[in-house]
Motif scaffolding. Structure first.
Motif, PDB file in Angstrom:
ATOM      1  N   GLU A 261       0.829  -1.207   0.000  1.00  8.24           N
ATOM      2  CA  GLU A 261       0.000   0.000   0.000  1.00  8.24           C
ATOM      3  C   GLU A 261       0.864   1.258   0.000  1.00  8.24           C
ATOM      4  OE1 GLU A 261      -3.409   2.107   2.829  1.00  8.24           O
ATOM      5  OE2 GLU A 261      -2.818   0.017   3.163  1.00  8.24           O
ATOM      6  N   ALA A 262       1.982   1.222   0.762  1.00 12.52           N
ATOM      7  CA  ALA A 262       2.879   2.375   0.809  1.00 12.52           C
ATOM      8  C   ALA A 262       3.585   2.582  -0.527  1.00 12.52           C
ATOM      9  CB  ALA A 262       3.910   2.176   1.921  1.00 12.52           C
ATOM     10  N   TRP A 263       4.006   1.496  -1.172  1.00 16.89           N
ATOM     11  CA  TRP A 263       4.634   1.625  -2.482  1.00 16.89           C
ATOM     12  C   TRP A 263       3.650   2.208  -3.487  1.00 16.89           C
ATOM     13  CZ3 TRP A 263       9.387   1.668  -1.628  1.00 16.89           C
ATOM     14  CH2 TRP A 263      10.076   0.694  -0.909  1.00 16.89           C
ATOM     15  N   GLN A 264       2.398   1.715  -3.450  1.00 18.96           N
ATOM     16  CA  GLN A 264       1.381   2.208  -4.383  1.00 18.96           C
ATOM     17  C   GLN A 264       1.108   3.692  -4.155  1.00 18.96           C
ATOM     18  OE1 GLN A 264      -0.240   0.296  -6.971  1.00 18.96           O
ATOM     19  NE2 GLN A 264      -0.583   2.448  -7.497  1.00 18.96           N
ATOM     20  N   GLU A 265       1.031   4.101  -2.904  1.00 19.37           N
ATOM     21  CA  GLU A 265       0.805   5.515  -2.582  1.00 19.37           C
ATOM     22  C   GLU A 265       1.963   6.380  -3.078  1.00 19.37           C
ATOM     23  OE1 GLU A 265       0.025   8.387   1.334  1.00 19.37           O
ATOM     24  OE2 GLU A 265       0.457   6.244   1.575  1.00 19.37           O
ATOM     25  N   LEU A 266       3.183   5.853  -2.947  1.00 17.08           N
ATOM     26  CA  LEU A 266       4.352   6.596  -3.407  1.00 17.08           C
ATOM     27  C   LEU A 266       4.332   6.763  -4.917  1.00 17.08           C
ATOM     28  CD1 LEU A 266       6.966   7.946  -2.535  1.00 17.08           C
ATOM     29  CD2 LEU A 266       8.109   5.735  -2.653  1.00 17.08           C
ATOM     30  N   LEU A 267       3.921   5.726  -5.634  1.00 20.66           N
ATOM     31  CA  LEU A 267       3.816   5.829  -7.090  1.00 20.66           C
ATOM     32  C   LEU A 267       2.762   6.846  -7.507  1.00 20.66           C
ATOM     33  CD1 LEU A 267       4.099   2.074  -8.182  1.00 20.66           C
ATOM     34  CD2 LEU A 267       5.755   3.895  -8.606  1.00 20.66           C
ATOM     35  N   SER A 268       1.651   6.888  -6.765  1.00 18.92           N
ATOM     36  CA  SER A 268       0.582   7.823  -7.114  1.00 18.92           C
ATOM     37  C   SER A 268       0.972   9.276  -6.860  1.00 18.92           C
ATOM     38  CB  SER A 268      -0.688   7.496  -6.317  1.00 18.92           C
ATOM     39  OG  SER A 268      -0.469   7.699  -4.921  1.00 18.92           O
ATOM     40  N   LYS A 269       1.895   9.514  -5.924  1.00 18.56           N
ATOM     41  CA  LYS A 269       2.309  10.878  -5.593  1.00 18.56           C
ATOM     42  C   LYS A 269       3.502  11.345  -6.414  1.00 18.56           C
ATOM     43  CE  LYS A 269       0.696  10.809  -0.800  1.00 18.56           C
ATOM     44  NZ  LYS A 269      -0.264  11.931  -0.967  1.00 18.56           N
ATOM     45  N   GLY A 270       4.274  10.411  -6.961  1.00 20.02           N
ATOM     46  CA  GLY A 270       5.480  10.779  -7.682  1.00 20.02           C
ATOM     47  C   GLY A 270       5.209  11.090  -9.139  1.00 20.02           C
ATOM     48  N   ALA A 271       6.078  11.915  -9.704  1.00 14.85           N
ATOM     49  CA  ALA A 271       5.964  12.249 -11.120  1.00 14.85           C
ATOM     50  C   ALA A 271       6.359  11.054 -11.977  1.00 14.85           C
ATOM     51  CB  ALA A 271       6.870  13.438 -11.434  1.00 14.85           C
ATOM     52  N   GLY A 272       5.841  11.011 -13.190  1.00 19.12           N
ATOM     53  CA  GLY A 272       6.082   9.864 -14.058  1.00 19.12           C
ATOM     54  C   GLY A 272       7.537   9.673 -14.410  1.00 19.12           C
ATOM     55  N   GLU A 273       8.308  10.769 -14.472  1.00 22.26           N
ATOM     56  CA  GLU A 273       9.706  10.653 -14.867  1.00 22.26           C
ATOM     57  C   GLU A 273      10.639  10.590 -13.653  1.00 22.26           C
ATOM     58  OE1 GLU A 273       8.608  14.977 -14.538  1.00 22.26           O
ATOM     59  OE2 GLU A 273       7.743  13.148 -15.378  1.00 22.26           O
ATOM     60  N   ALA A 274      10.108  10.392 -12.444  1.00 21.91           N
ATOM     61  CA  ALA A 274      10.941  10.351 -11.240  1.00 21.91           C
ATOM     62  C   ALA A 274      11.987   9.243 -11.360  1.00 21.91           C
ATOM     63  CB  ALA A 274      10.070  10.133 -10.013  1.00 21.91           C
ATOM     64  N   SER A 275      13.238   9.548 -10.940  1.00 18.86           N
ATOM     65  CA  SER A 275      14.337   8.599 -11.115  1.00 18.86           C
ATOM     66  C   SER A 275      14.141   7.336 -10.293  1.00 18.86           C
ATOM     67  CB  SER A 275      15.664   9.268 -10.729  1.00 18.86           C
ATOM     68  OG  SER A 275      15.628   9.689  -9.373  1.00 18.86           O
ATOM     69  N   TRP A 276      13.356   7.428  -9.197  1.00 12.27           N
ATOM     70  CA  TRP A 276      13.197   6.280  -8.324  1.00 12.27           C
ATOM     71  C   TRP A 276      11.967   5.447  -8.676  1.00 12.27           C
ATOM     72  CZ3 TRP A 276       8.417   7.314  -6.562  1.00 12.27           C
ATOM     73  CH2 TRP A 276       8.038   8.646  -6.396  1.00 12.27           C
ATOM     74  N   ARG A 277      11.220   5.846  -9.714  1.00 14.15           N
ATOM     75  CA  ARG A 277       9.945   5.185 -10.005  1.00 14.15           C
ATOM     76  C   ARG A 277      10.125   3.704 -10.356  1.00 14.15           C
ATOM     77  NH1 ARG A 277       5.006   7.272 -10.726  1.00 14.15           N
ATOM     78  NH2 ARG A 277       3.469   5.970 -11.798  1.00 14.15           N
TER      79      ARG A 277
END
Length: 399
Positions: free
Chosen positions: A254-270
């Motif tokens: 759930e935390a990983w999914q939330e992080l993906l939803s908040k991060g920009a599409g081109e984020a280096s850590w995505r």
């Protein structure tokens, strides 16, 4: 090794200087006293001769006799000529226990005191940095090292300079000096107060010092960071890892999914977060399969086996990450691979990857242990044992 040889030579020289006056025995002192007594007797005879020739008066002769007799008594004892060579030898023997005690004390105290001072004020854990290796460093890196040295010198002279600690802490992180970075961030917080950047830095440094293990203190610090600055996604990343380490894979997913939803599409850590999310879901799926012997045997939602290792995109993304996050990413991947091989030791390719990873990370002892575990798992497979033996020779993992 050269350092310890130099220290041993210095210690031996120091002991020689200290023990030289102690090592003189009473017999040597008695021999010197006997020689002095002969000289003083000759002087008494000369006084008598000078008095007979009228070169000195009776009063001067008497004064000279008294002074020389006093010196003669001081070297021969209370009565002139009473001490025999045997008696002097007995005194020398009697002084040996005291000499032995003095020598033992010096042999023990001087090295122990020197070692204690070196451990306190020196850097015994600092890795070697040969001159040839220093010359190979890029000029820019040498320049940065010089700047760091100057800042450290200034902080030693003025340890209450909060700005200096605040400036050097992220530099330590960049050069992967996590222990120093943690101490610097703590000093900056003490002198300048807490903010999201400093709290994140000290928590991340502490986690990396512990090889990616997040303790309760670091977890609370990450949570405090998000209360101060919710946009700090690095704190969410570490908290998700903490949930995984606690075995709460549903919360981690759930935390990983939330992080993906908040991060920009081109984020280096995505790419890394997507990998972590897939791994967490795979573990949840595995937990639902009864009597399963393979942690990764369960199918993912699409019906395919989850990725065993990082993809090319994930590796490329890791190169763009900060050193701390990149180290955490690698540690997580290697940890997952090791855990999977504990459940299913029949994957030769996985063992090869794990052993190579440990070797690259500088964990030679762990790589040797992993190699031994792999050889046990394939003890009936001659082809696999030959491949492992070849890997052992390539990585120089022999005893």
């Amino acid at each position: 090794m050269l350092l310890w040889i130099i220290l041993a030579v210095i210690t031996a020289a120091s002991l020689a200087i200290v023990l030289r006056p102690i090592a003189r025995t009473r017999a040597e002192d008695a021999g010197r006293a006997k020689f002095d007594a002969v000289v003083y007797r000759d002087q008494l005879e000369e006084i008598e001769s000078d008095l007979e020739r009228g070169l000195i008066s009776e009063i001067d002769a008497e004064a000279a006799r008294i002074e020389i007799s006093r010196r003669l008594l001081s070297v021969n004892g209370a009565e002139v000529g009473t001490e025999t060579p045997d008696k002097g030898q007995r005194k020398a023997v009697a002084g040996k226990p005291q000499l032995l005690v003095a020598v033992v004390c010096a042999l023990i105290c001087i090295p122990v005191l020197s070692l204690a001072l070196y451990i306190t004020y020196g850097s015994p854990g600092l890795p070697g940095d040969p001159h040839a290796a220093r010359l190979k460093k890029a000029p820019a890196e040498q320049q940065i090292a010089g700047v760091i040295a100057r800042v450290e010198h200034r902080l030693r002279e003025n340890p209450e300079d909060g700005t200096g600690w605040d400036v050097i802490a992220p530099v330590y992180m960049k050069f992967e000096r996590y222990q120093d970075a943690s101490a610097a961030y703590k000093q900056a917080i003490r002198l300048l107060g807490e903010n999201a950047k400093r709290l994140l830095g000290v928590a991340e440094a502490e986690a990396l010092v512990n090889n990616g293990i997040i303790n309760e203190t670091s977890r609370k610090a990450f949570e405090k960071v998000l209360k101060i600055e919710p946009s700090y996604h690095q704190a969410r990343y570490w908290l998700a890892i903490a949930k995984e380490q606690d075995g709460r894979f549903d919360d981690a997913a759930e935390a990983w999914q939330e992080l993906l939803s908040k991060g920009a599409g081109e984020a280096s850590w995505r790419a890394q977060v997507e990998y972590c999310l897939a791994a967490a879901r795979a573990r949840l799926k595995t937990a639902e399969v009864s009597n399963s012997k393979q942690q990764d045997a369960a199918c993912s939602e699409g019906g395919t086996r989850p990725q065993r290792g990082p993809t090319a995109e994930q590796i490329a993304a890791a190169q763009k990450m900060a050193p701390g996050a990149r180290t955490a990413m690698i540690s997580q991947m290697v940890g997952r691979l090791a855990e999977r091989l504990k459940e299913d030791g029949s994957d030769l390719e996985g063992w090869v990857k794990l052993i190579r990873a440990y070797s690259v990370l500088g964990k030679r002892d762990t790589a040797v242990k992993a190699l031994a575990d792999a050889q046990i798992n394939f003890k009936e497979n001659s082809d696999a044992l030959r491949a492992l033996d070849t890997l052992k020779q390539q990585l120089e993992l022999g005893s």
